[in-house]
Design an enzyme around this catalytic site. Structure first.
Site, PDB file in Angstrom:
ATOM      1  N   GLY A  72     -20.994  10.412  -8.955  1.00 40.16           N
ATOM      2  CA  GLY A  72     -20.989  11.061 -10.269  1.00 40.16           C
ATOM      3  C   GLY A  72     -21.545  10.123 -11.318  1.00 40.16           C
ATOM      4  N   ASP A  81      -9.715   2.767 -23.282  1.00 38.88           N
ATOM      5  CA  ASP A  81     -10.276   4.052 -22.858  1.00 38.88           C
ATOM      6  C   ASP A  81      -9.405   4.679 -21.771  1.00 38.88           C
ATOM      7  OD1 ASP A  81     -12.124   6.060 -23.184  1.00 38.88           O
ATOM      8  OD2 ASP A  81     -13.558   5.235 -21.753  1.00 38.88           O
TER       9      ASP A  81
HETATM   10  O1  3AM Z   1     -17.668  12.604 -11.368  1.00 36.50           O
HETATM   11  P1  3AM Z   1     -16.356  12.415 -10.656  1.00 36.50           P
HETATM   12  O2  3AM Z   1     -15.151  12.640 -11.514  1.00 36.50           O
HETATM   13  O3  3AM Z   1     -16.262  13.091  -9.329  1.00 36.50           O
HETATM   14  O4  3AM Z   1     -14.182   9.243 -10.421  1.00 36.50           O
HETATM   15  C1  3AM Z   1     -15.399   8.729 -10.907  1.00 36.50           C
HETATM   16  C2  3AM Z   1     -16.370   9.841 -11.274  1.00 36.50           C
HETATM   17  O5  3AM Z   1     -16.303  10.847 -10.306  1.00 36.50           O
HETATM   18  C3  3AM Z   1     -16.181   8.055  -9.795  1.00 36.50           C
HETATM   19  O6  3AM Z   1     -17.514   8.065 -10.235  1.00 36.50           O
HETATM   20  C4  3AM Z   1     -17.717   9.176 -11.098  1.00 36.50           C
HETATM   21  C5  3AM Z   1     -18.353   8.669 -12.384  1.00 36.50           C
HETATM   22  O7  3AM Z   1     -17.497   7.760 -13.026  1.00 36.50           O
HETATM   23  N1  3AM Z   1     -15.794   6.660  -9.563  1.00 36.50           N
HETATM   24  C6  3AM Z   1     -15.886   5.641 -10.448  1.00 36.50           C
HETATM   25  N2  3AM Z   1     -15.449   4.499  -9.874  1.00 36.50           N
HETATM   26  C7  3AM Z   1     -15.086   4.832  -8.594  1.00 36.50           C
HETATM   27  C8  3AM Z   1     -14.525   4.085  -7.498  1.00 36.50           C
HETATM   28  N3  3AM Z   1     -14.255   2.779  -7.618  1.00 36.50           N
HETATM   29  C9  3AM Z   1     -15.303   6.196  -8.395  1.00 36.50           C
HETATM   30  N4  3AM Z   1     -15.025   6.822  -7.235  1.00 36.50           N
HETATM   31  C10 3AM Z   1     -14.505   6.056  -6.237  1.00 36.50           C
HETATM   32  N5  3AM Z   1     -14.262   4.735  -6.356  1.00 36.50           N
END
Ligand code: 3AM
Length: 284
Positions: free
Chosen positions: A18, A130
């Site tokens: 994402g 945040d």
């Molecule tokens: O767009 P969605 O909500 O599915 O949850 C975060 C978000 O997902 C995911 O990346 C997207 C943009 O921020 N995300 C961020 N860090 C992450 C991590 N460490 C992650 N997902 C898994 N592990």
């Protein structure tokens, strides 16, 4: 701190998850360990635009805790900084809020984990700035962690309040919106807003704020549950300890952690909850 080697050799099977505040996030396989990682790709322009400094990136590296998404490595690839982090296979708390109704027991469990992370950061003079459900990441083993260090501020003990405006959401405390000096309690306000979001599946004033929460607060008062009688006194008291405009009245993360968590039926304890695994969004 930033490695100059090519990360494409070290991480394979990149899969888009994402787009975050700073750029795309991908899931990948670490060829050395075979384990999954998450990679946040941030352009240098974005880092400069948001005034993220080397010091702030160091904050990520130094502050390691069970309730904070673990930063592993960083690489410079062309004009992109790749931040490699532990992969959180349960996705974000915001997805859980959108897809399910959380019980008070689950809200208590998630709250306790978030507060442990916040207490750790605040004890180390760091304000998250945040805190919101999309920045709380989950693992299917039940772990709950604070993510997105991007907007963190490192404070020194002498300088425990500061006034730069970093975050921009309806979760922000009134003093952040108006650019007044603030301290760690702004995270507790955002945490309280997130508490309402877990209960009502929407942040208060969500539809009417976008940028002007202080005006809305002035008009409608401190955010409250729409139907408080449906919830336990424990939950109502807990939220009101977080949502105080007078920061002396607002509890600290450490104080909130002392509150015994009680579910709606009066049961104590809040273990035993894990989110379902996150859905894949394809390759990128
Ligand atoms: O767009 P969605 O909500 O599915 O949850 C975060 C978000 O997902 C995911 O990346 C997207 C943009 O921020 N995300 C961020 N860090 C992450 C991590 N460490 C992650 N997902 C898994 N592990």
């Amino acid at each position: 701190m930033v490695k100059m080697e090519n990360p494409m050799m070290k991480y394979t099977n990149l899969e888009y998850i994402g787009r975050g505040t700073f750029g795309d996030v991908c899931k990948a396989l670490d060829t050395a360990t075979g384990g999954e990682v998450a990679i946040k790709k941030i352009t240098l322009q974005e880092l400069i635009r948001r005034e993220v400094t080397f010091k702030e990136l160091m904050v990520m590296k130094i502050n390691k805790h069970l309730n904070i998404v673990n930063y592993l490595k960083s690489y410079l690839l062309g004009d992109e900084l790749w931040l490699v982090m532990e992969y959180m296979d349960g996705g974000a708390l915001s997805d859980v809020i959108n897809e399910t109704h959380m019980s008070e027991r689950e809200i208590a469990a998630v709250s306790r984990e978030c507060l442990q992370g916040l207490d750790f950061l605040h004890s180390n003079h760091v304000i998250h700035r945040d805190v919101k459900s999309s920045n709380i990441l989950l693992r299917t083993d039940g772990s709950v962690k604070l993510a997105d260090f991007g907007l963190f501020a490192q404070l020194t003990p002498e300088q425990s309040r500061q006034s730069s405006v970093a975050s921009t959401s309806g979760w922000m405390a009134p003093e952040v919106v108006t650019g007044q000096p603030y301290g760690p309690k702004v995270d507790i306000w955002s945490f309280g807003i997130m508490g309402i979001e877990m209960v009502e599946r929407e942040a208060p004033y969500w539809k009417e704020t976008s940028g002007m929460p202080r005006l809305v607060i002035a008009r409608r008062g401190i955010p409250k549950l729409l139907q408080p009688n449906l919830f336990s006194p424990w939950l109502r008291d807990f939220l009101s300890c977080c949502l105080q405009t007078d920061k002396e009245q607002c509890w600290s993360a450490k104080e909130l952690l002392q509150v015994k968590c009680k579910g709606a039926a009066g049961e104590t304890g809040c273990e035993g909850w894990a989110p379902p695994p996150r859905k894949s969004k394809g390759i990128r």
